[in-house]
Every structure is written in C-alpha cells, then in structure tokens.
Design a protein around this motif. Structure first.
Motif, PDB file in Angstrom:
ATOM      1  N   VAL A   1       0.834  -1.213   0.000  1.00  0.00           N
ATOM      2  CA  VAL A   1       0.000   0.000   0.000  1.00  0.00           C
ATOM      3  C   VAL A   1       0.860   1.252   0.000  1.00  0.00           C
ATOM      4  N   ARG A   2       1.958   1.219   0.723  1.00  0.00           N
ATOM      5  CA  ARG A   2       2.868   2.373   0.761  1.00  0.00           C
ATOM      6  C   ARG A   2       3.427   2.645  -0.642  1.00  0.00           C
ATOM      7  N   ALA A   3       3.752   1.571  -1.367  1.00  0.00           N
ATOM      8  CA  ALA A   3       4.276   1.729  -2.726  1.00  0.00           C
ATOM      9  C   ALA A   3       3.185   2.240  -3.669  1.00  0.00           C
ATOM     10  N   GLU A   4       1.954   1.744  -3.492  1.00  0.00           N
ATOM     11  CA  GLU A   4       0.853   2.206  -4.341  1.00  0.00           C
ATOM     12  C   GLU A   4       0.570   3.685  -4.147  1.00  0.00           C
ATOM     13  N   LEU A   5       0.725   4.152  -2.925  1.00  0.00           N
ATOM     14  CA  LEU A   5       0.494   5.567  -2.640  1.00  0.00           C
ATOM     15  C   LEU A   5       1.698   6.429  -2.980  1.00  0.00           C
TER      16      LEU A   5
ATOM     17  N   ARG B   1       8.791   6.797  -1.971  1.00  0.00           N
ATOM     18  CA  ARG B   1       9.696   7.591  -2.804  1.00  0.00           C
ATOM     19  C   ARG B   1      10.190   8.820  -2.043  1.00  0.00           C
ATOM     20  N   SER B   2      11.113   9.542  -2.663  1.00  0.00           N
ATOM     21  CA  SER B   2      11.656  10.745  -2.034  1.00  0.00           C
ATOM     22  C   SER B   2      10.592  11.837  -1.990  1.00  0.00           C
ATOM     23  N   LEU B   3      10.790  12.823  -1.105  1.00  0.00           N
ATOM     24  CA  LEU B   3       9.808  13.901  -0.951  1.00  0.00           C
ATOM     25  C   LEU B   3       9.603  14.700  -2.237  1.00  0.00           C
ATOM     26  N   PRO B   4      10.665  15.065  -2.973  1.00  0.00           N
ATOM     27  CA  PRO B   4      10.414  15.796  -4.229  1.00  0.00           C
ATOM     28  C   PRO B   4       9.544  15.010  -5.209  1.00  0.00           C
TER      29      PRO B   4
END
Length: 340
Positions: free
Chosen positions: A57-61, A65-68
C-alpha cells in the motif's frame, strides 16, 4: 493613458501573486501531511496488517519515494482535481467536499448577513456619539465577542435557548421528521426546502440554522463593529466633515452620505476578510452544533487520521481565503479613485 497603464500594472501584480501564494499553500499543506506523526498507510490497512500489505500500500500511494517525487505526484493529482480518497467515507475527497462545503457556505453566509446588518450600523452610531452609553455598550460587546471562545459561547446558547427556554431546537441541521424529505439542489438545506416548496422542512431547517449562525456571527460582528467605529471616528474628524457641518448640512447626511460613503470602500476589505474567516473558522461551531459541514468533516477526519480528507479540506479553505482576499483587493482598487 498613464493612469490606465498604472492600473493594469497594479492588477497584473495582484494576479501574479496568486500562483505564488497558492503554490506556497500547496507546499506547506503537503509538508504538514508528511511531518505529522500519523501514518496514512496504517490508517488505511489497520494496526495489525501484515508487513507485506503495508509495504504494498505504501508503494501504491508513492510514499516509499523521495519527498520531491512525492510532491511532483501530489501536484499532478491536484492538477487533475484528484485529492485522493477518504478512509472514513470511502469516497473521493472531492466528492465529499462538494457535499459538505455548501452547508458551511450556508452557515457562513447567514452569519455574515447578521454581522453586517447589526455590526455596521452599531459601529456608525457608536462613532457618531463617542463616549456615550451606547458607545460603551458597543465596545464591551465587541470585546466580549472577540474574547469568549466559540465553543463556550455555543454551549451557552444551547443551554439557554434550547435546554432552559426551549425557544430553538438543538444540534443538527434539520429535525428528525424531515430528514431525507428535501431533495438536494444547491446543497444548502434552507434554500433547497424553499425551492421545492417544502415549508415545514424550511421552518425546521431555518430554526436549526439560527443558533450556529448567531454564534458564528458574534465574532465577525465584533470585528466589523470595531473596524466600522474606527473608520468612522477618523472620517468624522476630517476637514471635509467640519466643512459640511459648517455649511449646515443635516447631520444624517453628514453621517451616512459623507462619512460613511467615504469609508464604505475600506469596509469592503473588512467584510471580505470577515467572510473568509467565517468560512475558515466554522470548525468549532459546526462541532458544537453537529452541523454537517466542511468544518465538522475536517474535525472528524483529523480524529480518524484521514489525512487525504484533512489536507483536501485545508486546501479548499486556503484557496477560498486567497480568492476572497484577491476579490477584496480588486474591489478596493476599482472602487477607490485614490488608489486608481
């Protein structure tokens, strides 16, 4: 020609500041959503979800990834009108906002109408008789209106007008008997009931609107009264007022046509800021009176760690505030010949 070019440059400068302000608002809102100690993934999958589900789920959202990169994705979704989905309602946040905002708009509009009708004449008459008993009463009420917390005032209204006297109904937007009887047209229940001719529901909705509108109006009423009084005192001390009185102009004309006419342009900005504050500050009032508007939606979403809903509602309120500030600035430039 020069005057027109100068006006165009001023309007262009005001318009150019909007994208910068909105970008700053979006950036701050995004960073707040990433800094606060609430994990949106846990809010979605629950505390006891397996680690692989949490990671997926974290990857789907895009939260891995990095903040930028996350911010770039956030901007792309905003450009498409996508504010994400609410965990609490399982609807798109945009859909929820379109449902809840008209109710806040209805409440804030009723409050600003009350504040203007009462606050502006009170400020004018208080300035016309400085030091009088009426002036002292106006100043005390203005001070109380800006000092008493909204939730305390709301509870007092409920205790007195609903529990003790029974003059007005309690919390909610309409009586239980009329729930679901008014079709949605504008999203504002009082307006929709009037448009459909359901006068029994109209009376119930209007009665439920009175208390939260009065509570919300009191703070703006205090601000509007205080600013109107200050503007009028300055205007009444001007040379053109002394000259008008020396010529024998009636006091009513001096007060309303000359003095008030001169400050009315400045009041446009005051009223716009007061209205924006009502739309922004309806959170506590809606919570106390269980008014199903954007403020209650924002509060409930925050308590349920529904960050998409919180950030979406915050952005909408921020956009409205910026927009009303821009309109007030443009109106001030167009109406005041000294600025032009």
């Amino acid at each position: 020609m020069r005057r027109g070019a100068g006006r165009l440059r001023a309007l262009s400068a005001s318009a150019a500041s909007i994208p910068i302000t909105l970008f700053g608002l979006i950036l701050v809102t995004f960073l707040i959503g990433r800094v606060i100690p609430i994990d949106p993934v846990i809010a979605i999958v629950g505390d006891h979800a397996p680690p692989d589900v949490v990671a997926r789920v974290r990857a789907e959202l895009g939260l891995d990834r990095s903040l930028p990169v996350q911010f770039a994705i956030y901007l792309q979704r905003l450009a498409a009108g996508d504010l994400g989905h609410s965990v609490m309602t399982s609807h798109a946040v945009t859909t929820d906002i379109l449902e809840f905002f008209p109710r806040t708009f209805e409440l804030a509009t009723a409050a600003i109408v009350i504040a203007v009708i009462v606050g502006v004449p009170a400020g004018v008459f208080a300035a016309a008789r400085p030091g009088s008993r009426f002036d002292h009463v106006v100043r005390v009420v203005s001070l109380a209106g800006q000092s008493i917390p909204v939730f305390v005032l709301g509870l007092i209204f409920l205790l007195v007008l609903y529990v003790d006297l029974g003059w007005l109904p309690g919390s909610g937007q309409i009586g239980v008997l009329y729930e679901g009887t008014v079709p949605t047209i504008t999203g504002m229940l009082v307006v929709d009931a009037a448009l459909t001719g359901n006068w029994a529901a109209f009376q119930s909705a209007l009665a439920h609107l009175v208390q939260p509108a009065l509570v919300l109006a009191l703070y703006s009423l205090a601000y509007i009264t205080r600013m109107t009084r200050a503007f009028m005192l300055e205007a009444l001390g001007s040379e053109y007022i002394v000259t008008a009185r020396a010529k024998g102009v009636p006091e009513r004309v001096v007060l309303w046509r000359h003095a008030f006419g001169n400050i009315s342009v400045g009041l446009v900005t005051v009223l716009a800021l007061a209205y924006a504050s009502l739309l922004e500050g309806a959170v506590l009032t809606e919570t106390v009176f269980s008014w199903p508007g954007l403020g209650l939606y924002l509060t409930t979403s925050l308590l349920n760690a529904d960050m998409n809903a919180v950030l979406g509602a915050t952005l909408v309120i921020g956009f409205i505030y910026v927009g009303l500030n821009l309109l007030a600035d443009l109106a001030y430039r167009l109406l005041d010949p000294r600025v032009r």
